[in-house]
Design a protein around this motif. Structure first.
Motif, PDB file in Angstrom:
ATOM      1  N   LEU A  50      -4.742  -6.780  -7.119  1.00 24.32           N
ATOM      2  CA  LEU A  50      -4.297  -7.782  -5.986  1.00 24.32           C
ATOM      3  C   LEU A  50      -4.108  -7.342  -4.521  1.00 24.32           C
ATOM      4  N   VAL A  51      -4.070  -5.879  -4.568  1.00 23.85           N
ATOM      5  CA  VAL A  51      -3.980  -5.237  -3.243  1.00 23.85           C
ATOM      6  C   VAL A  51      -5.162  -4.752  -2.753  1.00 23.85           C
ATOM      7  N   ALA A  82       0.865  -1.261   0.052  1.00 25.99           N
ATOM      8  CA  ALA A  82      -0.073  -0.039   0.001  1.00 25.99           C
ATOM      9  C   ALA A  82       0.876   1.300  -0.098  1.00 25.99           C
ATOM     10  N   ASP A  83       2.000   1.208   0.170  1.00 28.60           N
ATOM     11  CA  ASP A  83       3.010   2.340   0.338  1.00 28.60           C
ATOM     12  C   ASP A  83       4.002   2.565  -0.723  1.00 28.60           C
ATOM     13  N   VAL A 107       6.453 -15.518  -1.610  1.00 25.97           N
ATOM     14  CA  VAL A 107       5.615 -15.669  -0.655  1.00 25.97           C
ATOM     15  C   VAL A 107       4.730 -14.339  -0.335  1.00 25.97           C
ATOM     16  N   LEU A 108       3.608 -14.417   0.130  1.00 24.95           N
ATOM     17  CA  LEU A 108       2.583 -13.097   0.127  1.00 24.95           C
ATOM     18  C   LEU A 108       2.032 -13.251   1.535  1.00 24.95           C
ATOM     19  N   ASP A 109       1.486 -12.356   1.969  1.00 19.37           N
ATOM     20  CA  ASP A 109       0.811 -12.012   3.058  1.00 19.37           C
ATOM     21  C   ASP A 109      -0.359 -10.955   3.061  1.00 19.37           C
ATOM     22  N   GLN A 110      -1.391 -11.000   3.967  1.00 18.81           N
ATOM     23  CA  GLN A 110      -2.061  -9.864   3.973  1.00 18.81           C
ATOM     24  C   GLN A 110      -1.829  -8.786   4.914  1.00 18.81           C
ATOM     25  N   GLN A 111      -0.609  -9.087   5.461  1.00 16.90           N
ATOM     26  CA  GLN A 111      -0.115  -8.292   6.723  1.00 16.90           C
ATOM     27  C   GLN A 111       1.191  -7.566   6.299  1.00 16.90           C
ATOM     28  N   PRO A 112       1.367  -6.234   6.269  1.00 17.93           N
ATOM     29  CA  PRO A 112       2.776  -5.871   6.184  1.00 17.93           C
ATOM     30  C   PRO A 112       3.645  -6.549   7.065  1.00 17.93           C
ATOM     31  N   ARG A 113       4.916  -6.978   6.495  1.00 24.83           N
ATOM     32  CA  ARG A 113       6.147  -7.488   7.387  1.00 24.83           C
ATOM     33  C   ARG A 113       7.300  -7.445   6.765  1.00 24.83           C
ATOM     34  N   GLU A 114       8.239  -7.819   7.504  1.00 27.26           N
ATOM     35  CA  GLU A 114       9.714  -7.879   6.991  1.00 27.26           C
ATOM     36  C   GLU A 114      10.435  -9.128   7.289  1.00 27.26           C
ATOM     37  N   GLY A 160      -6.192  -8.825  -1.400  1.00 32.52           N
ATOM     38  CA  GLY A 160      -5.580  -8.007  -0.119  1.00 32.52           C
ATOM     39  C   GLY A 160      -4.161  -8.374   0.092  1.00 32.52           C
ATOM     40  N   VAL A 161      -3.233  -8.270  -1.055  1.00 33.45           N
ATOM     41  CA  VAL A 161      -1.901  -8.732  -0.672  1.00 33.45           C
ATOM     42  C   VAL A 161      -1.161  -7.308  -0.331  1.00 33.45           C
ATOM     43  N   ARG A 162      -0.781  -7.431   0.939  1.00 35.04           N
ATOM     44  CA  ARG A 162       0.033  -6.227   1.698  1.00 35.04           C
ATOM     45  C   ARG A 162       1.472  -6.660   1.891  1.00 35.04           C
TER      46      ARG A 162
END
Length: 315
Positions: free
Chosen positions: A101-102, A91-92, A129-136, A107-109
């Motif tokens: 897809l976002v 989203a950023d 790899v993908l997630d619906q939550q932001p991560r690092e 809802g890919v984040r």
């Protein structure tokens, strides 16, 4: 997307692997399982970037079998073949914040993808790899994702070598089966190789069942075989586990038989509802080997797919 010349080479490399639209295989399912566990994310894929789509050889956490290439995160990842692409919050990121897809139900984040790079340096897809939550990801996870991409490429290369050896053995066998004696006035060294490839093989298996499709492919092989000149040593064969039928024709006058085979395939398409692409090549006057002629026929098949993709209407 890659520049035109680079994209042609990249797509041609992908075509030679015969991996797009192939059936699921446990080894690739294990890859996505490990990627998901190591990176602690719900979605993982082995993704191949085809002409106008992203196709998943293996997937975990999604029912999607493919997406349009224009919305694929992996299409961006393959532009830097040696680097992991990590998007911590889509989203950023101006490249992806408006991506369906976002913004849509998926809802890919978060996205991270390591390119699959052939020995020739062509990036044909990713382990991602993908997630619906932001991560690092941490450094260990990034290194592990890169290792899984190398392992996946080793699997692809091994599969490619096996199929190439099998195909060349078939071609060498039929070339050696010439029934006309060499010293006969009717002897001929010229040959033509014709490739028939059923499209969307995995999708057809998914909707029709493997047994039904195998019966259809056996019927296709029989219909092609019926148009061959067996007295000349013509033959037809199919590489195991795939949707490709190869015919080898002998003599300088193969065109009528090739046209008859094309008509038989058109009848098969109408009856079965399957689409079959056909490409051929003729040997040079010096008596080119059947495996060499096959490679030129295969290049013609890639060009045909390029042309069809260019003509396809935008979605």
């Amino acid at each position: 997307m890659s520049p035109p010349n680079d994209e042609f080479s990249r797509q041609r490399a992908l075509d030679t692997y015969r991996i797009v639209d192939s059936l699921p295989e446990p080894a690739y399912d294990d890859i996505v399982q490990l990627a998901s566990m190591i990176c602690n994310v719900p979605v993982a894929m082995v993704s191949l970037i085809d002409r106008d789509r992203q196709w998943f050889k293996a997937r975990l956490g999604t029912e999607l079998r493919e997406t349009a290439r224009e919305v694929a995160f992996c299409d961006h990842a393959i532009r830097q073949p040696r680097l992991l692409m990590e998007v911590q919050d889509t989203a950023d990121d101006p490249r992806f914040r408006e991506n369906p897809l976002v913004t849509g139900e998926t809802g890919v984040r978060f996205y991270a993808g390591m390119p699959l790079v052939t020995p020739g340096g062509e990036a044909i897809g990713t382990v991602c790899v993908l997630d619906q939550q932001p991560r690092e990801l941490d450094e260990a996870q990034r290194a592990s994702l890169a290792a899984l991409a190398r392992l996946t490429m080793n699997l692809l290369d091994g599969r490619h070598r096996e199929r190439e050896l099998e195909r060349n053995a078939l071609l060498a066998t039929v070339a050696a089966a010439e029934v006309v004696p060499v010293d006969s006035p009717q002897a001929h060294t010229a040959c033509s190789v014709v490739i028939f490839e059923v499209q969307d093989y995995a999708g057809a298996v998914h909707t029709r069942g493997e047994r039904t499709l195998e019966r259809a492919l056996a019927r296709l092989e029989q219909m092609i075989d019926a148009e061959l000149g067996h007295a000349r040593g013509d033959s037809v064969s199919r590489v195991s586990g795939g949707a490709e039928v190869i015919a080898v024709l002998h003599g300088d006058d193969c065109l009528p038989r090739i046209e008859a085979m094309r008509q038989a395939v058109a009848a098969f398409e109408q009856d079965s509802g399957l689409r079959v692409l056909c490409a051929s090549a003729d040997s040079d006057p010096a008596g080119e080997s059947a495996p060499s002629v096959f490679l030129r026929a295969d290049q013609a098949l890639s060009r045909l797919k390029d042309q069809l993709a260019d003509r396809a209407p935008s979605i």
